[in-house]
Design an enzyme around this catalytic site. Structure first.
Site, short mmCIF file in Angstrom:
data_model
loop_
_atom_site.label_atom_id
_atom_site.label_comp_id
_atom_site.label_asym_id
_atom_site.label_seq_id
_atom_site.Cartn_x
_atom_site.Cartn_y
_atom_site.Cartn_z
N ASP A 290 -1.60 -0.52 -3.75
CA ASP A 290 -2.93 -0.03 -3.37
C ASP A 290 -2.78 1.40 -2.84
OD1 ASP A 290 -5.41 0.52 -2.30
OD2 ASP A 290 -5.59 -1.37 -1.19
N HIS B 95 -5.35 5.20 0.34
CA HIS B 95 -5.21 6.41 1.18
C HIS B 95 -4.16 7.36 0.62
CE1 HIS B 95 -7.75 4.89 4.45
NE2 HIS B 95 -7.24 3.71 4.15
N SER C 261 -3.24 1.79 6.25
CA SER C 261 -4.48 2.44 6.66
C SER C 261 -4.65 2.59 8.16
CB SER C 261 -5.68 1.68 6.08
OG SER C 261 -5.66 0.34 6.48
N GLU D 25 0.86 -1.19 0.00
CA GLU D 25 0.00 0.00 0.00
C GLU D 25 0.89 1.24 0.00
OE1 GLU D 25 -2.86 -0.23 3.23
OE2 GLU D 25 -3.18 -2.33 2.79
C1 PLP Z 1 -10.58 1.16 2.37
C2 PLP Z 1 -9.54 0.33 1.74
C3 PLP Z 1 -9.85 -0.59 0.75
C4 PLP Z 1 -11.27 -0.97 0.44
O1 PLP Z 1 -11.90 -0.02 -0.33
P1 PLP Z 1 -13.50 0.05 -0.29
O2 PLP Z 1 -13.84 0.85 -1.48
O3 PLP Z 1 -13.85 0.70 1.00
O4 PLP Z 1 -13.98 -1.36 -0.38
C5 PLP Z 1 -8.82 -1.23 0.10
N1 PLP Z 1 -7.54 -1.01 0.44
C6 PLP Z 1 -7.21 -0.17 1.44
C7 PLP Z 1 -5.77 0.02 1.78
C8 PLP Z 1 -8.19 0.52 2.12
O5 PLP Z 1 -7.87 1.33 3.12
#
Ligand code: PLP
Length: 392
Positions: free
Chosen positions: A209, A212, A184, A180
């Site tokens: 990912d 955030h 998060s 990520e």
């Molecule tokens: C919130 C989140 C998700 C999921 O996204 P949604 O659209 O809420 O399902 C995926 N990866 C991370 C790192 C997140 O914080």
């Protein structure tokens, strides 16, 4: 029937006895820096609406217009009859914003991860993930059937040893790293340039990912990959539309061939109703606000100023992201501190197992550009009082 009810009651009793029962509190409005919950008016420091875009007039107007033009729903999966102009517009906007060839939207980040990871890796392959990766990445990795290897959070030596192991053990298999940009529950950043160097050295792929990171980091909120100048060295980027972008849903971006492949192979895309056009249009409007340097300068710099202000007030190191964890350890301490903050008019969630490891319970403050300096200063005082009361 009664054995079914027994099962449910036994499970719920065990969760309760472990002190881990959760009951979502009703709140209204959904976003905003001031909310009503449980008969109280609270300063909201728990939302991921980092830029206040969920209530931005241009974002709301775009959603209303999309409903007037096309209705509330999307009719079917994108492959049946659900591909609407709002979806294609959003994907073009996102691809331009993220400086990628193409983007594909999904109905949530969770759905994106569950669709993309098993499409890319399976039995005979290896997935290597950071210990603090979000549950949807973990679940996507399990669903894929690949062999999983976890490395301690941000430990690049351990990542390299997993890569060397995978290279030796599965010379024919693909190796996919999951990371990520902003973690998060801790709010810290991936060591992205090092991860990219390592994955290239070992011939692995990277899925980053930016849930955030988008809207928060990099020029105009393009994310950490953009900030580090590695956009074109990352195979797959994903992000959500429901956090800084103020809407709902998610995207995956990268090469045009990645998009076309996922249209055919990501099962959560193929077998799921398309996102409502209102959500896509709202996200497009948010991307438009970030792409315009004038509107963007009223959104992202104030966010980081607010983050710095809270961290300085609390004597904490500055956070690179709007997520500021205050780690208290025992689950009950975090729960009590959160309850005391609520009594003082602040909504700050306690995060505990299973969202974080046992004994790592914390208050998780999330900031927005929409918070006032006065509210941040009051929050800092309330946090200090809530924590000092807990320790005596
Ligand atoms: C919130 C989140 C998700 C999921 O996204 P949604 O659209 O809420 O399902 C995926 N990866 C991370 C790192 C997140 O914080």
């Amino acid at each position: 029937m009664s054995s079914f009810e027994d099962f449910l009651h036994t499970q719920l009793r065990q969760i309760t006895e472990a002190g881990l029962l959760r009951k979502p509190a009703m709140i209204g409005p959904a976003q905003g820096t001031i909310v009503e919950s449980g008969g109280k008016t609270l300063h909201n420091f728990s939302s991921n609406d980092y830029l206040g875009l969920a209530n931005h007039p241009a974002v709301c107007q775009a959603a209303r217009e999309a409903i007037s033009e096309g209705g509330a729903g999307s009719g079917a999966s994108r492959l049946i009859c659900g591909t609407l102009p709002a979806h294609l517009r959003l994907e073009a906007d996102l691809a331009g914003f993220k400086r990628c060839e193409a983007a594909l939207s999904f109905s949530s980040g969770y759905a994106a991860a569950l669709g993309v990871i098993p499409a890319l890796a399976g039995k005979g392959d290896v997935i290597i993930l950071d210990k603090l990766c979000h549950a949807c990445l973990v679940d996507g990795a399990h669903l894929s059937g690949a062999t999983l290897r976890v490395f301690p959070h941000n430990d690049m030596k351990a990542l390299e040893s997993r890569l060397a192991w995978a290279h030796k053990t599965c010379p024919q298999g693909k190796v996919l790293i999951l990371a990520e940009s902003v973690y998060s529950m801790d709010g810290d950043l991936a060591h992205l340039s090092e991860i990219v160097d390592l994955k290239e050295r070992y011939g692995a792929w990277l899925l980053l990912d930016e849930a955030h990171g988008v809207g928060v980091l990099g020029e105009g909120g393009r994310g950490l990959a953009d900030a580090c100048g590695v956009v074109h060295r990352i195979e797959v980027q994903m992000g959500t539309l429901g956090k800084a972008l103020g809407s709902s849903g998610a995207y995956v971006c990268g090469a045009a061939s990645l998009r076309e492949f996922l249209v055919n192979r990501a099962r959560s895309f193929v077998f799921s109703t398309a996102p409502p056009p209102s959500a896509s249009a709202a996200a497009s409007a948010a991307v438009g606000l970030l792409s315009n340097s004038e509107t963007c300068s009223g959104l992202i710099p104030p966010l980081h100023k607010n983050v710095d202000r809270l961290c300085t007030n609390l004597g904490l190191p500055l956070s690179p992201s709007p997520i500021v964890p205050i780690i208290l350890g025992p689950e009950d301490l975090a729960m009590q501190a959160s309850a005391r903050l609520r009594d003082q008019g602040f909504l700050v969630p306690a995060i505990r197992f299973p969202t974080v490891a046992r004994g790592q319970a914390r208050l998780r403050v999330t900031l927005s550009s929409a918070h006032s300096e006065a509210a941040i200063d009051e929050l800092a005082g309330a946090i200090q009082r809530a924590i000092s009361e807990g320790s005596c």
